[in-house]
Design a protein around this motif. Structure first.
Motif, PDB file in Angstrom:
ATOM      1  N   ALA A 510      -7.202   5.410 -14.780  1.00  0.00           N
ATOM      2  CA  ALA A 510      -8.025   4.658 -13.816  1.00  0.00           C
ATOM      3  C   ALA A 510      -8.750   3.633 -14.281  1.00  0.00           C
ATOM      4  O   ALA A 510      -9.055   2.886 -13.617  1.00  0.00           O
ATOM      5  CB  ALA A 510      -8.838   5.759 -13.360  1.00  0.00           C
ATOM      6  N   PHE A 511      -9.323   3.623 -15.625  1.00  0.00           N
ATOM      7  CA  PHE A 511     -10.075   2.700 -16.405  1.00  0.00           C
ATOM      8  C   PHE A 511      -9.507   1.385 -16.522  1.00  0.00           C
ATOM      9  O   PHE A 511     -10.269   0.477 -16.866  1.00  0.00           O
ATOM     10  CB  PHE A 511     -10.769   3.173 -17.201  1.00  0.00           C
ATOM     11  CG  PHE A 511     -11.543   4.367 -17.297  1.00  0.00           C
ATOM     12  CD1 PHE A 511     -12.683   4.412 -16.508  1.00  0.00           C
ATOM     13  CD2 PHE A 511     -10.979   5.787 -18.175  1.00  0.00           C
ATOM     14  CE1 PHE A 511     -13.329   5.688 -16.296  1.00  0.00           C
ATOM     15  CE2 PHE A 511     -11.800   6.610 -17.846  1.00  0.00           C
ATOM     16  CZ  PHE A 511     -12.993   6.812 -16.908  1.00  0.00           C
ATOM     17  N   LEU A 512      -8.024   1.446 -16.291  1.00  0.00           N
ATOM     18  CA  LEU A 512      -7.338   0.315 -16.326  1.00  0.00           C
ATOM     19  C   LEU A 512      -7.171  -0.425 -14.932  1.00  0.00           C
ATOM     20  O   LEU A 512      -6.733  -1.669 -14.673  1.00  0.00           O
ATOM     21  CB  LEU A 512      -5.936   0.354 -16.751  1.00  0.00           C
ATOM     22  CG  LEU A 512      -6.010   1.049 -18.308  1.00  0.00           C
ATOM     23  CD1 LEU A 512      -4.375   1.046 -18.569  1.00  0.00           C
ATOM     24  CD2 LEU A 512      -6.601  -0.131 -19.271  1.00  0.00           C
ATOM     25  N   LEU A 513      -7.776   0.124 -13.851  1.00  0.00           N
ATOM     26  CA  LEU A 513      -7.940  -0.300 -12.599  1.00  0.00           C
ATOM     27  C   LEU A 513      -9.078  -1.470 -12.434  1.00  0.00           C
ATOM     28  O   LEU A 513      -9.906  -1.262 -13.241  1.00  0.00           O
ATOM     29  CB  LEU A 513      -7.919   0.531 -11.411  1.00  0.00           C
ATOM     30  CG  LEU A 513      -6.698   1.655 -11.436  1.00  0.00           C
ATOM     31  CD1 LEU A 513      -6.824   2.618 -10.421  1.00  0.00           C
ATOM     32  CD2 LEU A 513      -5.402   0.561 -11.126  1.00  0.00           C
ATOM     33  N   ASP A 514      -9.295  -2.414 -11.401  1.00  0.00           N
ATOM     34  CA  ASP A 514     -10.490  -3.095 -11.361  1.00  0.00           C
ATOM     35  C   ASP A 514     -10.486  -3.094  -9.771  1.00  0.00           C
ATOM     36  O   ASP A 514     -10.041  -2.421  -9.084  1.00  0.00           O
ATOM     37  CB  ASP A 514     -10.100  -4.520 -11.763  1.00  0.00           C
ATOM     38  CG  ASP A 514      -8.774  -5.300 -11.060  1.00  0.00           C
ATOM     39  OD1 ASP A 514      -8.505  -4.869 -10.322  1.00  0.00           O
ATOM     40  OD2 ASP A 514      -8.531  -6.232 -11.718  1.00  0.00           O
ATOM     41  N   GLY A 515     -11.577  -3.703  -9.124  1.00  0.00           N
ATOM     42  CA  GLY A 515     -12.031  -4.020  -7.847  1.00  0.00           C
ATOM     43  C   GLY A 515     -11.187  -4.320  -6.897  1.00  0.00           C
ATOM     44  O   GLY A 515     -10.719  -3.916  -5.837  1.00  0.00           O
ATOM     45  N   ALA A 516      -9.889  -5.109  -7.477  1.00  0.00           N
ATOM     46  CA  ALA A 516      -8.947  -5.989  -6.536  1.00  0.00           C
ATOM     47  C   ALA A 516      -7.778  -4.631  -6.424  1.00  0.00           C
ATOM     48  O   ALA A 516      -7.140  -4.917  -5.577  1.00  0.00           O
ATOM     49  CB  ALA A 516      -8.256  -7.032  -7.368  1.00  0.00           C
ATOM     50  N   SER A 517      -7.665  -3.727  -7.307  1.00  0.00           N
ATOM     51  CA  SER A 517      -6.520  -2.996  -7.205  1.00  0.00           C
ATOM     52  C   SER A 517      -6.911  -1.577  -7.075  1.00  0.00           C
ATOM     53  O   SER A 517      -6.114  -0.594  -6.516  1.00  0.00           O
ATOM     54  CB  SER A 517      -5.673  -3.080  -8.801  1.00  0.00           C
ATOM     55  OG  SER A 517      -6.458  -2.657  -9.815  1.00  0.00           O
ATOM     56  N   VAL A 518      -8.133  -1.109  -7.103  1.00  0.00           N
ATOM     57  CA  VAL A 518      -8.468   0.173  -7.117  1.00  0.00           C
ATOM     58  C   VAL A 518      -8.183   1.034  -5.620  1.00  0.00           C
ATOM     59  O   VAL A 518      -8.148   1.769  -5.152  1.00  0.00           O
ATOM     60  CB  VAL A 518      -9.805   0.644  -7.446  1.00  0.00           C
ATOM     61  CG1 VAL A 518     -11.076  -0.195  -6.541  1.00  0.00           C
ATOM     62  CG2 VAL A 518     -10.385   1.835  -7.734  1.00  0.00           C
ATOM     63  N   GLY A 519      -8.528  -0.118  -4.654  1.00  0.00           N
ATOM     64  CA  GLY A 519      -8.230   0.217  -3.185  1.00  0.00           C
ATOM     65  C   GLY A 519      -6.998   0.502  -2.567  1.00  0.00           C
ATOM     66  O   GLY A 519      -6.542   1.040  -1.487  1.00  0.00           O
ATOM     67  N   ASP A 520      -5.744   0.253  -3.513  1.00  0.00           N
ATOM     68  CA  ASP A 520      -4.532   0.136  -3.150  1.00  0.00           C
ATOM     69  C   ASP A 520      -3.632   1.240  -3.988  1.00  0.00           C
ATOM     70  O   ASP A 520      -3.256   0.975  -5.057  1.00  0.00           O
ATOM     71  CB  ASP A 520      -3.902  -1.546  -3.278  1.00  0.00           C
ATOM     72  CG  ASP A 520      -2.387  -1.293  -2.774  1.00  0.00           C
ATOM     73  OD1 ASP A 520      -1.796  -0.381  -2.306  1.00  0.00           O
ATOM     74  OD2 ASP A 520      -1.874  -2.466  -2.907  1.00  0.00           O
ATOM     75  N   ARG A 521      -3.806   2.419  -3.449  1.00  0.00           N
ATOM     76  CA  ARG A 521      -3.348   3.409  -4.092  1.00  0.00           C
ATOM     77  C   ARG A 521      -1.910   3.492  -4.270  1.00  0.00           C
ATOM     78  O   ARG A 521      -1.280   3.886  -5.589  1.00  0.00           O
ATOM     79  CB  ARG A 521      -3.576   4.983  -3.556  1.00  0.00           C
ATOM     80  CG  ARG A 521      -3.231   6.233  -3.967  1.00  0.00           C
ATOM     81  CD  ARG A 521      -3.353   7.376  -2.934  1.00  0.00           C
ATOM     82  NE  ARG A 521      -3.070   8.561  -3.651  1.00  0.00           N
ATOM     83  CZ  ARG A 521      -3.739   9.357  -4.311  1.00  0.00           C
ATOM     84  NH1 ARG A 521      -5.056   9.140  -4.579  1.00  0.00           N
ATOM     85  NH2 ARG A 521      -3.077  10.585  -4.517  1.00  0.00           N
ATOM     86  N   ASP A 522      -1.136   2.931  -3.633  1.00  0.00           N
ATOM     87  CA  ASP A 522       0.351   2.805  -3.835  1.00  0.00           C
ATOM     88  C   ASP A 522       0.685   1.733  -4.673  1.00  0.00           C
ATOM     89  O   ASP A 522       1.905   1.771  -5.357  1.00  0.00           O
ATOM     90  CB  ASP A 522       1.302   2.093  -2.543  1.00  0.00           C
ATOM     91  CG  ASP A 522       1.135   3.052  -1.489  1.00  0.00           C
ATOM     92  OD1 ASP A 522       0.672   4.622  -1.772  1.00  0.00           O
ATOM     93  OD2 ASP A 522       1.262   2.811  -0.286  1.00  0.00           O
ATOM     94  N   ALA A 523      -0.170   0.883  -5.388  1.00  0.00           N
ATOM     95  CA  ALA A 523      -0.153  -0.005  -6.252  1.00  0.00           C
ATOM     96  C   ALA A 523      -0.689   0.332  -7.470  1.00  0.00           C
ATOM     97  O   ALA A 523      -0.691  -0.538  -8.481  1.00  0.00           O
ATOM     98  CB  ALA A 523      -0.434  -1.476  -5.586  1.00  0.00           C
ATOM     99  N   TRP A 524      -1.396   1.517  -7.927  1.00  0.00           N
ATOM    100  CA  TRP A 524      -1.992   1.787  -8.830  1.00  0.00           C
ATOM    101  C   TRP A 524      -1.079   1.800 -10.358  1.00  0.00           C
ATOM    102  O   TRP A 524      -1.440   1.267 -11.092  1.00  0.00           O
ATOM    103  CB  TRP A 524      -2.439   3.254  -8.922  1.00  0.00           C
ATOM    104  CG  TRP A 524      -3.837   3.283  -7.981  1.00  0.00           C
ATOM    105  CD1 TRP A 524      -4.448   1.917  -7.698  1.00  0.00           C
ATOM    106  CD2 TRP A 524      -4.573   4.353  -7.666  1.00  0.00           C
ATOM    107  NE1 TRP A 524      -5.448   2.490  -6.707  1.00  0.00           N
ATOM    108  CE2 TRP A 524      -5.619   3.847  -6.839  1.00  0.00           C
ATOM    109  CE3 TRP A 524      -4.347   5.695  -7.939  1.00  0.00           C
ATOM    110  CZ2 TRP A 524      -6.510   4.757  -6.294  1.00  0.00           C
ATOM    111  CZ3 TRP A 524      -5.292   6.689  -7.051  1.00  0.00           C
ATOM    112  CH2 TRP A 524      -6.394   6.215  -6.702  1.00  0.00           C
ATOM    113  N   ARG A 525       0.221   2.205 -10.213  1.00  0.00           N
ATOM    114  CA  ARG A 525       1.026   2.221 -11.249  1.00  0.00           C
ATOM    115  C   ARG A 525       1.195   0.952 -11.806  1.00  0.00           C
ATOM    116  O   ARG A 525       1.316   0.635 -13.188  1.00  0.00           O
ATOM    117  CB  ARG A 525       2.287   2.964 -11.086  1.00  0.00           C
ATOM    118  CG  ARG A 525       2.194   4.664 -11.034  1.00  0.00           C
ATOM    119  CD  ARG A 525       3.543   4.975 -10.550  1.00  0.00           C
ATOM    120  NE  ARG A 525       3.142   6.690 -10.513  1.00  0.00           N
ATOM    121  CZ  ARG A 525       3.340   7.424 -11.633  1.00  0.00           C
ATOM    122  NH1 ARG A 525       3.707   6.972 -13.116  1.00  0.00           N
ATOM    123  NH2 ARG A 525       3.615   8.695 -11.467  1.00  0.00           N
TER     124      ARG A 525
END
Length: 682
Positions: A510-525
C-alpha cells in the motif's frame, strides 16, 4: 533634422522607446539614443550625434505590449560604414516594416562603440531568471542561430548581475504591471551592464530553483515511500498560505514548498531565500533552521532598510506564529476526527496529506518564532539547553541496559508503552514504529556489552522561557508521531483486507501507492509493480543534497539511463514541461506550408500535428497556435522564435540535432519538454 533625443519621447504607446527613457530616468545605463517618426525617418540622413557602426530599430505601437511582445517581427538594420545611402536604405526599410504609425530609433552598436565584450538576452520575474550570453553582440541569439552560454538561476547576494537585475526590476515594477516577466536585451563589459531593450513577456520564466534534501533526508531516509512523498508535495501546496496572508505579494510568486524528483521530496530553498530577501532577513535563517549551506558572504547579513520597512509585517508574522502555536491542540483534535472517520485507503491518504499540512504549518510557526528566540539567547549570552522529550526517550532507553537482566524485559515494555509510537525514519508512514520492533529491541537490551554508562549532560538552565519553544517543538513532534502510528495501523488494516480480496499481494505494498493511484483499486497491482521497478533505479542514483533543479534532473536522468539504457530518441532543449504525442509534419518553408494548407494538398495542421522544421524565425508564429507541438533542428530557448512559442503556449523542443533527417512525415512521435526528448512511437 528629424532626430529627437530620448528624453523628448512622450508617447507611451511606443513601449520599446518609452521604456528606455524610464530606465535612463532610473539611473540604468542605456545606449545614446535618438528617434524620429517613421514617415520622417524614411528620408532622413544619419544623425550626426551617433557615428557608425550603429543599429536602426523599430518602435511600433503594437510591439512589446503586455499581451504579446511581437519579438523580432519588425525590421532592425545594422549600418557598418559612413555611407549616406546605406543609412538611408536601412532607415527606410525599418520604417516600411511598421507603416507610418511607428517610430524609428538609432543607437550605436554596443560591442563596437561602448566597450561591451558580451551581450545577451534575459527573462526575469523579480527573482528567477533565464539568461543566455555570447561574446560580442546578441543578434545571433535573438535569431536562433546560436544558443549561447545559458544560465537559469535566481538572484544571489553580493553578485553584480543580480544587483543590476534587481535595479531593473524595481524600475519597471509598475511599468510592466501584469506581465509574467521582463524580456531584457543587454550588453556587458566586465561587471557593468547596459540595457539595450526591455519588453513584457506574457509567459512565466522557466525556473531553476535551489532544492535541498536537507532535513527531508534526515527524517524520511534516502528513498521514502511514494505514499509519503506524494502526500508531502500535496500538503506543501497550501502550507505557504500563511506567508501570503501576512504579505499578499508572496502569494503572487507562484511558489511551492517541495518538488518531487527521483522519488524524493526536495525543499525549495529558493522560495525561502526569496522570502528572506523580501523581508530583509539573513538567508542563513533558512540554512541554520533546516541544514544545508549558504555560500555568499552577504547571506548572513540583514538588509536593514528593507527589514525596517517590512517590520510591521514581521511583527504580524510573529504574532501569527504565536497564535498558530497556541492552536496546536485544536489542529490535532481536528485531525483526530479525520483519522477516526477513515475507512478506505483513499481516506487514509487524505488523512496523511492533512497530517502533513498540520505538521508543516505548525513547524513553520515554531521555527519562525524559535529563530528569534535563538538570536536573543545568543545576543544576551544565555547558555544552556532544553530538556526535551526525545532526550528523555534516549536516556530512558539507555537506562534499560543498567538494570538487572531479569528486569529488562518488563522495563522495555514500559518504555514501549511510553515511546512505542516513535521509531527510525518515523516521518515516513511506511517505516515501522518501535512497538513493531519489540523483538529487535529486546535482543539489544538483553545483550551484555560491558559498556560504561555514559555520563548525563547537565541541563544547564534550559527550563526558562527562552527555551520553551524548544520543548514545544519536540513535544509537538511526539504528539504527531502518536497519530502517525494510528495512521500507519489504519493503512495496514485496510491493506490486509485488500490482500485477502486479491487486490494487493502484501499489506506493505500500500505504501508504494500515491495520490494518483490510490483511488483506482483495479490498478493497484500495476501501480505497485511500476513503483517497485522505478525505486530499484532511483535508489542507485547518487544525488546531491542541495543543488539546482536542472542538476538534479540531469543527475537522475543519467543515473536512470546507466541502469536501464535509453536508446531510440532524440534530445533537445524543451521550452516547458509538457508531454504531447502527435503526427510529424516536416516543413522548411513557411510559404509552402501555408500554400499546402490553402489548396488542401497536405494533411491540415491541427492539435495532432508536431511540426518538424530545420530552423525558425518569428514569422512562423502565424502557425504556432495551430499545431500541437514544434521541434527545431537548431535554435536557442531565448531566441525571438522561442519567445513567441512560449507566448503561444505551444509545446516545443529546440536545438534538437538530427531531427530533420531522422523523422519523416506521418511518423507518430512523443515530444517531452521536461525530459528534452523526441521519441518515435511504434
Amino acid at each position: 533634422m528629424p532626430w529627437r533625443p530620448l528624453h523628448a519621447s512622450t508617447d507611451r504607446r511606443f513601449g520599446k522607446l518609452h521604456r528606455l527613457k524610464v530606465a535612463a530616468r532610473a539611473g540604468i545605463a542605456v545606449p545614446p539614443t535618438v528617434w524620429a517618426p517613421a514617415h520622417e525617418a524614411r528620408d532622413a540622413s544619419r544623425p550626426p550625434a551617433i557615428a557608425p557602426p550603429l543599429i536602426v530599430r523599430s518602435a511600433a505601437a503594437d510591439e512589446d505590449r503586455a499581451g504579446s511582445s511581437a519579438a523580432g517581427r519588425y525590421e532592425s538594420a545594422v549600418v557598418e560604414g559612413d555611407d549616406a545611402a546605406e543609412f538611408s536604405e536601412a532607415a527606410a526599410r525599418v520604417a516600411a516594416s511598421m507603416g507610418d504609425d511607428g517610430l524609428v530609433f538609432v543607437q550605436p552598436l554596443a560591442e563596437a562603440q561602448l566597450g561591451a565584450d558580451r551581450a545577451g538576452v534575459a527573462l526575469f520575474d523579480g527573482f528567477h531568471f533565464e539568461r543566455t550570453e555570447l561574446q560580442g553582440h546578441n543578434r545571433t541569439l535573438t535569431g536562433g542561430e546560436e544558443r549561447g552560454d545559458v544560465v537559469r538561476a535566481d538572484l544571489a547576494r553580493d553578485d553584480p548581475w543580480s544587483d543590476w537585475l534587481e535595479r531593473v526590476g524595481r524600475a519597471f515594477r509598475t511599468e510592466l504591471d501584469g506581465a509574467e516577466a521582463l524580456d531584457i536585451e543587454y550588453a556587458r563589459c566586465g561587471e557593468r551592464f547596459l540595457l539595450l531593450q526591455i519588453r513584457p513577456a506574457s509567459f512565466p520564466v522557466r525556473r531553476n530553483p535551489i532544492l535541498s534534501l536537507a532535513n527531508h533526508r534526515e527524517i524520511l531516509g534516502e528513498l521514502p515511500s511514494p505514499w509519503t512523498v506524494d502526500a508531502l508535495e500535496r500538503a506543501g501546496c497550501g502550507a505557504l498560505d500563511e506567508f501570503a496572508r501576512i504579505d499578499p505579494e508572496v502569494g503572487r510568486w507562484g511558489a511551492q514548498y517541495a518538488e518531487v524528483h527521483a522519488g524524493r521530496a526536495w525543499l525549495s530553498f529558493s522560495f525561502f531565500f526569496r522570502l528572506m530577501d523580501h523581508w530583509g532577513l539573513p538567508r542563513t535563517f533558512v540554512t541554520e533552521g533546516v541544514g544545508g549551506e549558504s555560500h555568499a558572504a552577504g547571506d548572513a547579513s540583514p538588509r536593514i532598510g528593507r527589514m525596517l520597512r517590512k517590520s510591521p509585517r514581521l511583527v504580524r508574522l510573529q504574532l501569527a506564529n504565536l497564535a498558530s502555536i497556541r492552536s496546536i491542540r485544536r489542529r490535532l483534535a481536528a485531525w483526530d476526527e479525520q483519522l477516526n472517520r477513515a475507512n478506505s485507503l483513499q481516506d487514509w491518504f487524505d488523512a496523511t496529506v492533512a497530517g502533513l499540512d498540520v505538521a508543516l504549518r505548525t513547524n513553520f510557526a515554531i521555527n519562525g518564532a524559535l529563530s528569534g528566540a535563538t538570536r536573543v539567547r545568543r545576543a544576551i549570552g544565555v547558555r544552556g539547553r532544553a530538556r526535551v522529550v526525545t532526550e528523555e526517550m534516549m536516556d530512558a532507553y539507555a537506562d534499560l541496559r543498567a538494570l538487572p537482566r531479569a528486569e529488562r524485559e518488563g522495563a522495555l515494555d514500559a518504555w514501549l508503552e511510553r515511546f512505542g509510537h516513535r521509531g527510525p525514519l518515523e516521518s515516513d508512514v511506511m517505516q515501522p514504529r518501535f512497538s513493531e520492533l519489540r523483538d529487535v529491541l529486546l535482543a539489544d537490551v538483553l545483550r551484555e556489552s560491558g559498556e560504561t554508562p555514559r555520563e548525563r549532560r547537565p541541563e544547564g538552565g534550559g527550563r526558562g522561557p527562552l527555551y520553551a519553544l524548544d520543548r514545544v517543538r519536540e513535544s509537538f513532534r511526539d504528539e504527531l508521531m502518536k497519530r502517525w502510528r494510528v495512521l500507519r495501523a489504519g493503512i495496514l488494516d485496510v491493506a490486509r483486507a485488500a490482500v485477502a480480496e486479491g487486490a494487493l499481494d502484501k499489506a506493505d505494498d500500500a505504501f508504494l501507492l500515491d495520490g494518483a493511484s490510490v483511488g483506482d483499486r483495479d490498478a493497484w497491482r500495476d501501480a505497485v509493480a511500476t513503483a517497485r521497478e522505478r525505486r530499484k533505479n532511483e535508489i542507485l542514483i547518487d544525488l546531491p543534497t542541495t543543488a539546482r533543479r536542472e542538476e538534479i534532473l540531469s543527475t537522475a536522468k543519467a543515473g536512470s539511463e546507466a541502469v536501464d539504457g535509453d536508446a531510440g530518441q532524440l534530445t533537445g532543449i524543451g521550452l516547458g514541461d509538457r508531454v504531447v504525442t502527435g503526427v510529424a509534419r516536416r516543413a522548411d518553408d513557411l510559404t509552402d506550408l501555408l500554400r499546402s494548407e490553402a489548396d488542401g494538398s497536405a494533411e491540415p495542421l491541427g492539435p495532432h500535428t508536431v511540426l518538424i522544421v530545420p530552423a525558425l524565425e518569428p514569422a512562423w508564429g502565424v502557425v504556432f497556435s495551430r499545431v500541437g507541438g514544434v521541434v527545431t533542428e537548431i535554435g536557442g530557448e531565448l531566441s525571438h522564435a522561442s519567445i513567441l512559442l512560449r507566448e503561444a503556449g505551444t509545446p516545443a523542443l529546440v536545438n534538437c540535432t538530427g531531427v530533420w533527417r531522422s523523422i519523416s512525415d506521418g511518423d507518430e512521435v512523443e515530444l517531452d519538454e521536461g525530459e528534452g526528448t523526441l521519441r518515435l512511437l511504434g
